[in-house]
Motif scaffolding. Sequence first.
Motif, PDB file in Angstrom:
ATOM      1  N   ALA A  71      54.534  30.171 107.690  1.00 60.89           N
ATOM      2  CA  ALA A  71      54.835  28.739 107.598  1.00 60.89           C
ATOM      3  C   ALA A  71      56.307  28.495 107.284  1.00 60.89           C
ATOM      4  CB  ALA A  71      53.972  28.085 106.529  1.00 60.89           C
ATOM      5  N   ARG A  72      56.830  27.417 107.844  1.00 63.62           N
ATOM      6  CA  ARG A  72      58.186  26.968 107.507  1.00 63.62           C
ATOM      7  C   ARG A  72      58.145  25.726 106.621  1.00 63.62           C
ATOM      8  NH1 ARG A  72      62.248  30.183 107.890  1.00 63.62           N
ATOM      9  NH2 ARG A  72      63.597  28.364 108.017  1.00 63.62           N
ATOM     10  N   ARG A  73      57.220  24.822 106.928  1.00 61.99           N
ATOM     11  CA  ARG A  73      57.039  23.613 106.119  1.00 61.99           C
ATOM     12  C   ARG A  73      55.566  23.484 105.743  1.00 61.99           C
ATOM     13  NH1 ARG A  73      61.013  18.593 107.119  1.00 61.99           N
ATOM     14  NH2 ARG A  73      62.952  19.787 107.201  1.00 61.99           N
ATOM     15  N   VAL A  74      55.307  23.147 104.478  1.00 68.66           N
ATOM     16  CA  VAL A  74      53.943  23.092 103.955  1.00 68.66           C
ATOM     17  C   VAL A  74      53.765  21.798 103.175  1.00 68.66           C
ATOM     18  CG1 VAL A  74      52.239  24.188 102.457  1.00 68.66           C
ATOM     19  CG2 VAL A  74      53.824  25.605 103.786  1.00 68.66           C
ATOM     20  N   VAL A  75      52.787  21.004 103.585  1.00 68.94           N
ATOM     21  CA  VAL A  75      52.396  19.813 102.836  1.00 68.94           C
ATOM     22  C   VAL A  75      51.258  20.205 101.899  1.00 68.94           C
ATOM     23  CG1 VAL A  75      51.409  17.500 102.950  1.00 68.94           C
ATOM     24  CG2 VAL A  75      53.083  18.229 104.661  1.00 68.94           C
ATOM     25  N   VAL A  76      51.381  19.844 100.632  1.00 70.11           N
ATOM     26  CA  VAL A  76      50.375  20.207  99.633  1.00 70.11           C
ATOM     27  C   VAL A  76      49.747  18.931  99.073  1.00 70.11           C
ATOM     28  CG1 VAL A  76      49.899  21.467  97.509  1.00 70.11           C
ATOM     29  CG2 VAL A  76      51.700  22.265  99.053  1.00 70.11           C
ATOM     30  N   MET A  77      48.419  18.888  99.125  1.00 72.80           N
ATOM     31  CA  MET A  77      47.671  17.730  98.654  1.00 72.80           C
ATOM     32  C   MET A  77      46.664  18.174  97.595  1.00 72.80           C
ATOM     33  SD  MET A  77      47.163  15.780 102.287  1.00 72.80           S
ATOM     34  CE  MET A  77      47.076  14.193 101.466  1.00 72.80           C
ATOM     35  N   LEU A  78      46.107  17.206  96.874  1.00 71.77           N
ATOM     36  CA  LEU A  78      45.089  17.473  95.854  1.00 71.77           C
ATOM     37  C   LEU A  78      45.554  18.543  94.877  1.00 71.77           C
ATOM     38  CD1 LEU A  78      41.868  17.503  98.070  1.00 71.77           C
ATOM     39  CD2 LEU A  78      42.861  15.584  96.843  1.00 71.77           C
ATOM     40  N   ASP A  79      46.761  18.394  94.368  1.00 69.95           N
ATOM     41  CA  ASP A  79      47.308  19.386  93.449  1.00 69.95           C
ATOM     42  C   ASP A  79      47.478  18.759  92.070  1.00 69.95           C
ATOM     43  OD1 ASP A  79      48.466  21.479  92.182  1.00 69.95           O
ATOM     44  OD2 ASP A  79      50.336  21.454  93.332  1.00 69.95           O
ATOM     45  N   GLY A  80      46.462  18.907  91.229  1.00 69.74           N
ATOM     46  CA  GLY A  80      46.533  18.343  89.890  1.00 69.74           C
ATOM     47  C   GLY A  80      47.214  19.240  88.888  1.00 69.74           C
ATOM     48  N   ALA A  81      47.618  20.448  89.300  1.00 69.17           N
ATOM     49  CA  ALA A  81      48.167  21.416  88.353  1.00 69.17           C
ATOM     50  C   ALA A  81      49.555  21.907  88.751  1.00 69.17           C
ATOM     51  CB  ALA A  81      47.221  22.596  88.216  1.00 69.17           C
ATOM     52  N   CYS A  82      50.216  21.213  89.685  1.00 71.38           N
ATOM     53  CA  CYS A  82      51.575  21.598  90.107  1.00 71.38           C
ATOM     54  C   CYS A  82      51.621  23.070  90.528  1.00 71.38           C
ATOM     55  CB  CYS A  82      52.593  21.324  89.010  1.00 71.38           C
ATOM     56  SG  CYS A  82      52.719  19.576  88.539  1.00 71.38           S
ATOM     57  N   ALA A  83      50.841  23.390  91.551  1.00 70.96           N
ATOM     58  CA  ALA A  83      50.723  24.783  91.997  1.00 70.96           C
ATOM     59  C   ALA A  83      52.036  25.342  92.528  1.00 70.96           C
ATOM     60  CB  ALA A  83      49.637  24.886  93.074  1.00 70.96           C
ATOM     61  N   PHE A  84      53.013  24.491  92.829  1.00 69.82           N
ATOM     62  CA  PHE A  84      54.304  25.004  93.306  1.00 69.82           C
ATOM     63  C   PHE A  84      54.960  25.900  92.251  1.00 69.82           C
ATOM     64  CE2 PHE A  84      55.054  20.625  91.733  1.00 69.82           C
ATOM     65  CZ  PHE A  84      55.917  20.890  90.663  1.00 69.82           C
ATOM     66  N   ARG A  85      54.527  25.785  91.003  1.00 69.57           N
ATOM     67  CA  ARG A  85      55.096  26.632  89.948  1.00 69.57           C
ATOM     68  C   ARG A  85      54.711  28.095  90.120  1.00 69.57           C
ATOM     69  NH1 ARG A  85      53.258  23.554  84.555  1.00 69.57           N
ATOM     70  NH2 ARG A  85      51.316  23.510  85.757  1.00 69.57           N
ATOM     71  N   THR A  86      53.694  28.378  90.944  1.00 72.67           N
ATOM     72  CA  THR A  86      53.275  29.761  91.159  1.00 72.67           C
ATOM     73  C   THR A  86      54.108  30.448  92.237  1.00 72.67           C
ATOM     74  OG1 THR A  86      51.617  29.158  92.842  1.00 72.67           O
ATOM     75  CG2 THR A  86      50.921  29.117  90.523  1.00 72.67           C
ATOM     76  N   LEU A  87      54.980  29.710  92.914  1.00 72.25           N
ATOM     77  CA  LEU A  87      55.787  30.277  93.995  1.00 72.25           C
ATOM     78  C   LEU A  87      57.156  30.714  93.481  1.00 72.25           C
ATOM     79  CD1 LEU A  87      55.162  27.558  96.742  1.00 72.25           C
ATOM     80  CD2 LEU A  87      54.000  29.767  96.526  1.00 72.25           C
ATOM     81  N   PRO A  88      57.754  31.718  94.117  1.00 74.97           N
ATOM     82  CA  PRO A  88      59.162  32.011  93.817  1.00 74.97           C
ATOM     83  C   PRO A  88      60.002  30.791  94.182  1.00 74.97           C
ATOM     84  CG  PRO A  88      58.145  33.780  95.098  1.00 74.97           C
ATOM     85  CD  PRO A  88      57.179  32.633  95.109  1.00 74.97           C
ATOM     86  N   ALA A  89      60.721  30.232  93.221  1.00 75.05           N
ATOM     87  CA  ALA A  89      61.385  28.943  93.427  1.00 75.05           C
ATOM     88  C   ALA A  89      62.639  29.041  94.277  1.00 75.05           C
ATOM     89  CB  ALA A  89      61.724  28.312  92.077  1.00 75.05           C
ATOM     90  N   SER A  90      63.234  30.221  94.372  1.00 77.02           N
ATOM     91  CA  SER A  90      64.486  30.335  95.115  1.00 77.02           C
ATOM     92  C   SER A  90      64.236  30.143  96.609  1.00 77.02           C
ATOM     93  CB  SER A  90      65.129  31.694  94.862  1.00 77.02           C
ATOM     94  OG  SER A  90      64.265  32.733  95.256  1.00 77.02           O
ATOM     95  N   ASN A  91      65.171  29.499  97.250  1.00 73.89           N
ATOM     96  CA  ASN A  91      65.150  29.298  98.703  1.00 73.89           C
ATOM     97  C   ASN A  91      63.994  28.424  99.177  1.00 73.89           C
ATOM     98  OD1 ASN A  91      66.606  29.762 101.085  1.00 73.89           O
ATOM     99  ND2 ASN A  91      65.086  31.246 101.785  1.00 73.89           N
ATOM    100  N   LEU A  92      63.531  27.492  98.324  1.00 72.15           N
ATOM    101  CA  LEU A  92      62.540  26.504  98.734  1.00 72.15           C
ATOM    102  C   LEU A  92      63.030  25.116  98.350  1.00 72.15           C
ATOM    103  CD1 LEU A  92      59.020  27.970  97.778  1.00 72.15           C
ATOM    104  CD2 LEU A  92      59.943  27.620 100.068  1.00 72.15           C
ATOM    105  N   LEU A  93      62.760  24.160  99.221  1.00 73.27           N
ATOM    106  CA  LEU A  93      63.066  22.763  98.959  1.00 73.27           C
ATOM    107  C   LEU A  93      61.761  21.994  98.769  1.00 73.27           C
ATOM    108  CD1 LEU A  93      65.725  22.224 101.785  1.00 73.27           C
ATOM    109  CD2 LEU A  93      66.184  22.695  99.376  1.00 73.27           C
TER     110      LEU A  93
END
Length: 245
Positions: free
Chosen positions: A173-195
Amino acid sequence: MIELVLIGIGTGHPDHLTLQGVRALQEADLVLIPMKGEDKEDLAGLRQQMLARHGARAVLAPFDLPRREADDPDYLGAVERWHDAISRAWADQIAQHLPGGGRVALLVWGDPMLYDSSLRIAARLPVRVRVIPGITAIQALCAAHAIPLNSLASPVTITTGRQLRDHGWPEGARRVVVMLDGACAFRTLPASNLLIWWGAFLGMPQQILDHGPLEEAGPRIVAARAEARAAHGWIMDCYLLARPD
């Protein structure tokens, strides 16, 4: 014969209701109003504002929305039982108010076809179902940030916070839309090089937006989300993650 009309109402702004949706509300005999937890008065009030604004004359049927067994390890089984309970609640209201048949409307946040279970619940009932689309949260998010959904000649992946947390960044994937996220799951990803482009209460007076590199914007979003939920008792949000082109 009962006709059940599922009407997409976008992210809650009265203007997100389409002209087709307005006509369906004006033709309805009964409108189901789900009352959910601490936020029930606020969300029910928004639905009633829409009905009043567009001249709906239907009977309003508030009902307590059953709760899902949040701690059940059998997630899919718990969801199925939850949907069974909701369908019974709908059936009880319809039988009480329309014993001779008629047209029932249900205002659905976002869009009934995208990560919403209204159609699956309706399939449990002996009714004719009609769907009227509205503005999706994804459209509202991209419009609020004035950005395109996809990068040039590339697909977009749409997923949930649970999937992102359990399986990480979708392969390829290059772009990912995230829905139904009550726990801020983006915190589980390596934050570098993501917008990230994030929005809550999209299109509404209390709309909140943030964007930027994930390692900078992520902590701001977590704090803003918690503050807004505490202030309003509920929050609806989604976000777009991207690897730079």
